[in-house]
Design a protein around this motif. Structure first.
Motif, mmCIF file in Angstrom:
data_model
loop_
_atom_site.group_PDB
_atom_site.id
_atom_site.type_symbol
_atom_site.label_atom_id
_atom_site.label_comp_id
_atom_site.label_asym_id
_atom_site.label_seq_id
_atom_site.Cartn_x
_atom_site.Cartn_y
_atom_site.Cartn_z
ATOM 1 N N CYS A 19 96.840 72.083 33.853
ATOM 2 C CA CYS A 19 96.285 73.329 34.376
ATOM 3 C C CYS A 19 95.461 73.030 35.629
ATOM 4 O O CYS A 19 94.730 72.050 35.673
ATOM 5 C CB CYS A 19 95.401 73.986 33.325
ATOM 6 N N ASN A 24 93.493 75.520 36.953
ATOM 7 C CA ASN A 24 92.597 76.670 37.100
ATOM 8 C C ASN A 24 91.109 76.338 37.036
ATOM 9 O O ASN A 24 90.299 77.025 37.621
ATOM 10 C CB ASN A 24 92.918 77.716 36.027
ATOM 11 N N TYR A 25 90.750 75.327 36.308
ATOM 12 C CA TYR A 25 89.343 74.925 36.195
ATOM 13 C C TYR A 25 88.431 76.112 35.850
ATOM 14 O O TYR A 25 87.440 76.361 36.537
ATOM 15 C CB TYR A 25 88.861 74.226 37.468
ATOM 16 N N CYS A 26 88.763 76.852 34.804
ATOM 17 C CA CYS A 26 87.813 77.833 34.284
ATOM 18 C C CYS A 26 86.532 77.057 33.965
ATOM 19 O O CYS A 26 86.609 75.905 33.506
ATOM 20 C CB CYS A 26 88.357 78.504 33.023
ATOM 21 N N TYR A 41 84.330 76.759 31.776
ATOM 22 C CA TYR A 41 83.975 76.238 30.448
ATOM 23 C C TYR A 41 85.003 75.245 29.898
ATOM 24 O O TYR A 41 84.800 74.675 28.834
ATOM 25 C CB TYR A 41 83.883 77.409 29.450
ATOM 26 N N CYS A 42 86.115 75.046 30.608
ATOM 27 C CA CYS A 42 87.291 74.452 29.960
ATOM 28 C C CYS A 42 87.502 72.985 30.318
ATOM 29 O O CYS A 42 87.471 72.592 31.487
ATOM 30 C CB CYS A 42 88.519 75.272 30.324
ATOM 31 N N VAL A 63 90.329 71.410 29.555
ATOM 32 C CA VAL A 63 91.774 71.116 29.623
ATOM 33 C C VAL A 63 92.212 70.443 30.927
ATOM 34 O O VAL A 63 92.927 69.433 30.893
ATOM 35 C CB VAL A 63 92.602 72.397 29.336
ATOM 36 N N PRO A 64 91.812 70.947 32.106
ATOM 37 C CA PRO A 64 92.275 70.283 33.330
ATOM 38 C C PRO A 64 91.846 68.813 33.402
ATOM 39 O O PRO A 64 92.520 68.006 34.030
ATOM 40 C CB PRO A 64 91.616 71.098 34.450
ATOM 41 N N GLN A 80 100.211 75.505 29.108
ATOM 42 C CA GLN A 80 98.822 75.952 29.176
ATOM 43 C C GLN A 80 98.738 77.315 29.879
ATOM 44 O O GLN A 80 97.893 78.123 29.578
ATOM 45 C CB GLN A 80 97.979 74.934 29.949
ATOM 46 N N HIS A 91 98.078 83.435 31.364
ATOM 47 C CA HIS A 91 96.826 83.727 32.064
ATOM 48 C C HIS A 91 96.958 85.129 32.657
ATOM 49 O O HIS A 91 97.907 85.402 33.384
ATOM 50 C CB HIS A 91 96.596 82.694 33.171
ATOM 51 N N ARG A 110 87.356 83.126 35.871
ATOM 52 C CA ARG A 110 88.659 83.467 35.310
ATOM 53 C C ARG A 110 89.610 84.071 36.350
ATOM 54 O O ARG A 110 90.815 84.142 36.130
ATOM 55 C CB ARG A 110 88.483 84.439 34.141
HETATM 56 S S1 SF4 Z 1 91.093 78.208 29.938
HETATM 57 FE FE1 SF4 Z 1 93.294 78.031 30.261
HETATM 58 S S2 SF4 Z 1 93.576 78.628 32.407
HETATM 59 FE FE2 SF4 Z 1 91.402 78.138 32.171
HETATM 60 S S3 SF4 Z 1 91.245 75.965 32.742
HETATM 61 FE FE3 SF4 Z 1 91.502 76.065 30.491
HETATM 62 S S4 SF4 Z 1 93.723 75.838 30.193
HETATM 63 FE FE4 SF4 Z 1 93.404 76.375 32.349
#
Ligand code: SF4
Length: 452
Positions: A172, A174-176, A178-179, A181-182, A216, A253, A292
């Motif tokens: 991903c 996007n670098y939300c 709080y996340c 995942v990236p 994702q 998303h 977001r």
């Molecule tokens: S919440 Fe979803 S869209 Fe946002 S950074 Fe995490 S994986 Fe990516």
């Protein structure tokens, strides 16, 4: 969410001489990765077992998306020590997001651990396991260039089920705020459409009837490549494959939910009337802090269009409660979002700070007790909405893909087009077929029905 150990596989390929116990934490991406691991290690003679005490190798496929999930992994790892049998080379390994995050440190912290493999290193696992069988301990967590990664999607074989995940993209960008995942899954990459379509054709030949396209953020599939279709175009290609009767996808998303994709719900009968569209908050101020990339009104506009495209579409979502800076008014706006969208189901979480993310620098004002109170209110409201929506299905006829036996004797179980579980009286000979079922009882998580 902790998922049960994956034990429901048929024994693939050659006669196994070793047993593998694999425990999966977290999202469908991890479930899918665990299936790849089972396939890869079958080639080394490992067959799945549901009991770690009998296993020659124990693997944890981990999740670090929330602090609680990570703690569970550490507790489990500490417990695994008892399975390391004296004089027998039982192998213990950790993969997934916690492995990616901690790497070599895990080997130091847990001296009985043999393997640590990151989210980009699944392809190295057979070699790592051969090394571990010779007593080598190894950690591999390097990220790999996207060009190389395209050739490193190990396939899944020999596990006959009616419904299967097919990874279309990973990572991903996007670098939300709080996340994590990236940071643990790396940059976004779309698989080649030709490879995806080949995999789906192969699954159809093996008897799979439903594919769940996975990533994702599947909506951004192909957007960064000149040579690949958009996700909507990919859906249309998958729908052309004979033998595949149902298509679902996750996760979306809202910002990338194009009109072209929304139109697929009215144009492609094989596309099931179900979508997971995480809002995370109903407040514009919080959405901005979360980075977001959409507003409450643009989210609601997407929802409205989806409902116009498929009248009875079942929408599920994610909400984070107690994000830093979330005021009483922000929270009330989230509650009112639930009323407006009318999710059939909701995954709601208390905000959990993840080290290294932008939001980890934000000041948290709410106490744990306040966050729990908000979560309870949200869940209460959602319970009512779910109950009200489910009641509207009473008496309706649902086409059910029968996937197994039900919980009660002489019952079978499957999924309706909207993704709800439906149980009804029937013979196990119905497994694998599509059956019209009248809904007679609507529960919070499933329906009861009768075959017509
Ligand atoms: S919440 Fe979803 S869209 Fe946002 S950074 Fe995490 S994986 Fe990516």
């Amino acid at each position: 969410m902790t998922l049960k150990p994956l034990v429901a596989y048929k024994v693939p390929f050659a006669m196994p001489d070793k047993l593998l116990y694999i425990e999966t934490f977290g999202c469908q991406m991890n479930v899918n990765d665990s299936e790849r691991i089972v396939t890869m290690l079958a080639d080394l003679g490992y067959a799945p077992t549901g009991d770690p005490a009998f296993a020659d190798m124990i693997l944890l496929n981990t999740c670090s998306v929330r602090g609680g999930a990570e703690e569970k992994v550490y507790k489990r790892l500490a417990n695994l020590r008892i399975y390391k049998r004296d004089g027998k080379s039982q192998i213990i390994g950790v993969g997934g997001c916690v492995a990616q995050q901690e790497g070599e440190e895990l080997l130091k912290k847990f001296p009985y651990l043999d393997l640590v493999f990151g989210t980009h290193n699944l392809h190295l696992l057979p070699d790592m396991v051969r090394g571990a069988e010779r007593g080598e301990r190894r950690s591999e967590t390097s990220f790999i260039d996207n060009d190389q990664r395209l050739d490193l999607f190990p396939s899944i074989k020999g596990q006959t089920r009616l419904s299967r995940f097919v990874t279309v993209m990973q990572g991903c960008d996007n670098y939300c705020s709080y996340c994590i995942v990236p940071f643990v899954r790396g940059r976004e990459i779309s698989r080649r459409s030709a490879d995806i379509l080949d995999e789906v054709r192969q699954l159809a030949d093996e008897g799979v009837r439903e594919v769940v396209l996975l990533g994702q953020n599947v909506n951004s599939y192909g957007l960064k490549s000149d040579n690949e279709p958009t996700f909507a175009e990919l859906l249309r290609m998958v729908a052309e494959i004979s033998g595949i009767e149902r298509i679902r996808f996750t996760t979306s998303h809202p910002r990338d939910m194009s009109d072209e994709l929304i139109a697929c719900f009215s144009d492609i009968p094989k596309l099931c009337g179900q979508i997971h569209l995480p809002a995370q908050s109903g407040s514009d101020d919080v959405l901005k802090l979360m980075k977001r990339g959409y507003s409450r009104s643009s989210y609601l506009e997407r929802v409205q269009k989806l409902k116009e495209s498929r009248r009875d579409i079942a929408i599920t979502g994610d909400i984070i409660v107690g994000f830093p800076g979330e005021s009483d008014d922000d929270f009330e706006q989230t509650l009112s979002l639930l009323e407006e969208v009318r999710y059939i189901d909701l995954f709601s979480f208390i905000y959990s700070s993840r080290p290294g993310t932008k939001a980890a620098e934000f000041h948290e004002e709410l106490t744990r007790a306040q966050k729990i109170t908000r979560l309870d209110r949200l869940m209460e409201l959602q319970k009512r909405i779910t109950r009200e929506i489910c009641q509207t299905y009473l008496g309706s006829i649902q086409k059910v893909m029968v996937e197994g036996v039900g919980k009660r004797p002489a019952q079978v179980s499957g999924k309706a087009d909207n993704g709800r579980i439906v149980n009804f009286s029937g013979d196990s000979g119905l497994i694998g077929s599509f059956v019209d079922v009248r809904i007679t009882q609507a529960y919070q998580n499933s329906f009861l029905g009768e075959q017509i």
